[in-house]
Design a protein around this motif. Structure first.
Motif, PDB file in Angstrom:
ATOM      1  N   PHE A 132      24.897  11.675   6.389  1.00 24.84           N
ATOM      2  CA  PHE A 132      24.632  10.606   5.420  1.00 24.84           C
ATOM      3  C   PHE A 132      24.928  10.999   3.983  1.00 24.84           C
ATOM      4  CE2 PHE A 132      20.517  12.755   6.091  1.00 24.84           C
ATOM      5  CZ  PHE A 132      20.125  13.029   4.790  1.00 24.84           C
ATOM      6  N   GLU A 156      12.981  14.001  -5.906  1.00 22.46           N
ATOM      7  CA  GLU A 156      14.406  13.833  -5.587  1.00 22.46           C
ATOM      8  C   GLU A 156      15.258  13.888  -6.855  1.00 22.46           C
ATOM      9  OE1 GLU A 156      15.404  10.628  -2.859  1.00 22.46           O
ATOM     10  OE2 GLU A 156      17.315  11.605  -2.487  1.00 22.46           O
ATOM     11  N   GLY A 188      15.346   6.525   8.165  1.00 21.91           N
ATOM     12  CA  GLY A 188      15.199   7.176   6.859  1.00 21.91           C
ATOM     13  C   GLY A 188      14.664   8.568   7.073  1.00 21.91           C
ATOM     14  N   VAL A 189      14.927   9.476   6.132  1.00 17.63           N
ATOM     15  CA  VAL A 189      14.476  10.856   6.322  1.00 17.63           C
ATOM     16  C   VAL A 189      12.964  11.022   6.142  1.00 17.63           C
ATOM     17  CG1 VAL A 189      16.669  12.011   5.871  1.00 17.63           C
ATOM     18  CG2 VAL A 189      15.102  11.550   3.968  1.00 17.63           C
ATOM     19  N   SER A 191      15.903   5.978   3.367  1.00 11.91           N
ATOM     20  CA  SER A 191      17.135   5.193   3.544  1.00 11.91           C
ATOM     21  C   SER A 191      16.914   3.822   4.160  1.00 11.91           C
ATOM     22  CB  SER A 191      18.132   5.959   4.405  1.00 11.91           C
ATOM     23  OG  SER A 191      18.787   6.907   3.615  1.00 11.91           O
ATOM     24  N   ASN A 204      23.394  14.020  -4.365  1.00  5.82           N
ATOM     25  CA  ASN A 204      23.507  12.594  -4.718  1.00  5.82           C
ATOM     26  C   ASN A 204      24.058  12.431  -6.134  1.00  5.82           C
ATOM     27  OD1 ASN A 204      22.641  11.348  -2.330  1.00  5.82           O
ATOM     28  ND2 ASN A 204      20.494  11.741  -2.820  1.00  5.82           N
ATOM     29  N   ASN A 244      24.759   7.493   1.891  1.00  8.19           N
ATOM     30  CA  ASN A 244      24.293   7.546   0.500  1.00  8.19           C
ATOM     31  C   ASN A 244      25.323   7.018  -0.486  1.00  8.19           C
ATOM     32  OD1 ASN A 244      22.121   8.702   1.699  1.00  8.19           O
ATOM     33  ND2 ASN A 244      22.122  10.577   0.474  1.00  8.19           N
TER      34      ASN A 244
HETATM   35  N1  GLN Z   1      16.739   9.749  -0.507  1.00 10.53           N
HETATM   36  C1  GLN Z   1      17.413  10.343   0.599  1.00 10.53           C
HETATM   37  C2  GLN Z   1      18.724  10.970   0.137  1.00 10.53           C
HETATM   38  O1  GLN Z   1      19.393  10.385  -0.652  1.00 10.53           O
HETATM   39  C3  GLN Z   1      17.665   9.291   1.642  1.00 10.53           C
HETATM   40  C4  GLN Z   1      18.411   9.822   2.828  1.00 10.53           C
HETATM   41  C5  GLN Z   1      17.954   9.252   4.133  1.00 10.53           C
HETATM   42  O2  GLN Z   1      16.854   8.716   4.276  1.00 10.53           O
HETATM   43  N2  GLN Z   1      18.768   9.438   5.147  1.00 10.53           N
HETATM   44  O3  GLN Z   1      19.094  12.019   0.545  1.00 10.53           O
END
Ligand code: GLN
Length: 304
Positions: free
Chosen positions: A94, A157, A257-258, A63, A164, A113
């Motif tokens: 998020f 992902e 970011g995760v 993120s 998402n 998101n």
């Molecule tokens: N790619 C991750 C998602 O969409 C990013 C989320 C994050 O880093 N908080 O879930």
């Protein structure tokens, strides 16, 4: 101020909490990173650079890419962007869908998101090659030509990102995506998969500490007011539903970011980037948040 000594003290003090927290295994490819990693890099607007630990190890920025996509979308769409996305903290995780229904498909802010999907749509509607454009923008900001997507993370992902996907289609149903949702998701997953080190991310974010001008190239990236807008949004929305606690403890605008990274900014002074993969329950790096809190406590430097 001896920044290197402070970073070394922090590196020693966070050892006790490395490995705590949870690695983001909802993106299976991210779960492969060892939880004990820790790196931190500070770069001043005057060109000084300090680092400890795994500061040169690349990780998935996830993120944190939302900072760069927002910046590009502001360049491309200006204030029109704010007709489609809000500027308030969400108070929800998020990846929450709940608010979107109540708020008729207008995401609360560009860093959750849903907001980032709208921002990606704005870029994609103007530039056919949104993936490459965002990557090249980050390369130019970071001053490194080999920054790239991790295609296995993007594919991971793409396979598992049902939430998402639901969100993108939901946004489309409200008329808040111009492009095809699958194209928006593909670009979004690729932006999140970009790999960078703390030092590269800190360098890329330094324009936010320098009134919108990248200090090394001298290029103006955004206006001074726009740099203020982005930093304000980072402070109020950059760490999701933990943003109040983060602001209280750290006192700097920051984006997490995760992948375990957090990019923080001290306007007119420096960028500070930290990485450690174990996350707290809000999806922010646990040791990373602690390290930033230690930094502002030890240095006495914060926006407050
Ligand atoms: N790619 C991750 C998602 O969409 C990013 C989320 C994050 O880093 N908080 O879930």
């Amino acid at each position: 101020m001896n920044y290197q000594t402070i970073l070394q003290e922090i590196h020693a003090e966070v050892q006790a909490c490395l490995g705590e927290g949870r690695i983001a295994d909802y993106i299976p490819e991210l779960a492969k990173v060892p939880g004990s990693r820790f790196g931190m890099a500070l770069q001043t607007v005057n060109g000084e650079s300090y680092a400890v630990g795994d500061a040169d190890q690349r990780f998935s920025i996830q993120s944190i890419s939302k900072v760069f996509t927002l910046t590009l979308a502001m360049q491309l769409a200006g204030d029109d962007l704010w007709r489609r996305v809000g500027r308030e903290p969400s108070g929800t995780p998020f990846n929450s869908l709940v608010q979107l229904e109540h708020e008729h498909g207008i995401p609360r802010n560009p860093f959750i998101n849903a907001g980032a999907l709208v921002v990606t749509d704005v870029i994609l509607a103007k530039l056919a090659d949104a993936k490459q454009t965002v990557r090249d923008f980050i390369r130019a900001l970071g001053g490194t030509t080999d920054i790239d997507f991790d295609l296995s993370v993007a594919a991971s992902e793409q396979l598992t990102g049902h939430r998402n996907k639901a969100m993108a289609h939901f946004l489309k149903s409200f008329g808040n995506l111009d492009c095809d949702p699958d194209g928006v998701l593909d670009a979004y997953f690729h932006h999140c998969s970009i790999e960078m080190s703390c030092r590269e991310l800190g360098a890329a974010g330094l324009f936010l500490a320098n009134d919108g001008v990248a200090p090394v190239s001298g290029d103006r990236i955004v206006s001074s007011s726009q740099a203020k807008y982005v930093n304000s949004l980072l402070l109020t929305c950059g760490t999701y539903d933990a943003v109040g606690d983060f602001a209280y403890r750290v006192g700097l605008p920051g984006k997490s970011g995760v992948g375990g990274g957090i990019l923080a900014v001290m306007p007119r002074k420096f960028s500070l980037c930290v990485w450690s993969p174990g996350l707290n329950e809000h999806g922010n790096s646990l040791a990373g948040t602690r390290a930033l809190e230690l930094f502002t406590s030890k240095s006495g430097i914060s926006v407050f």
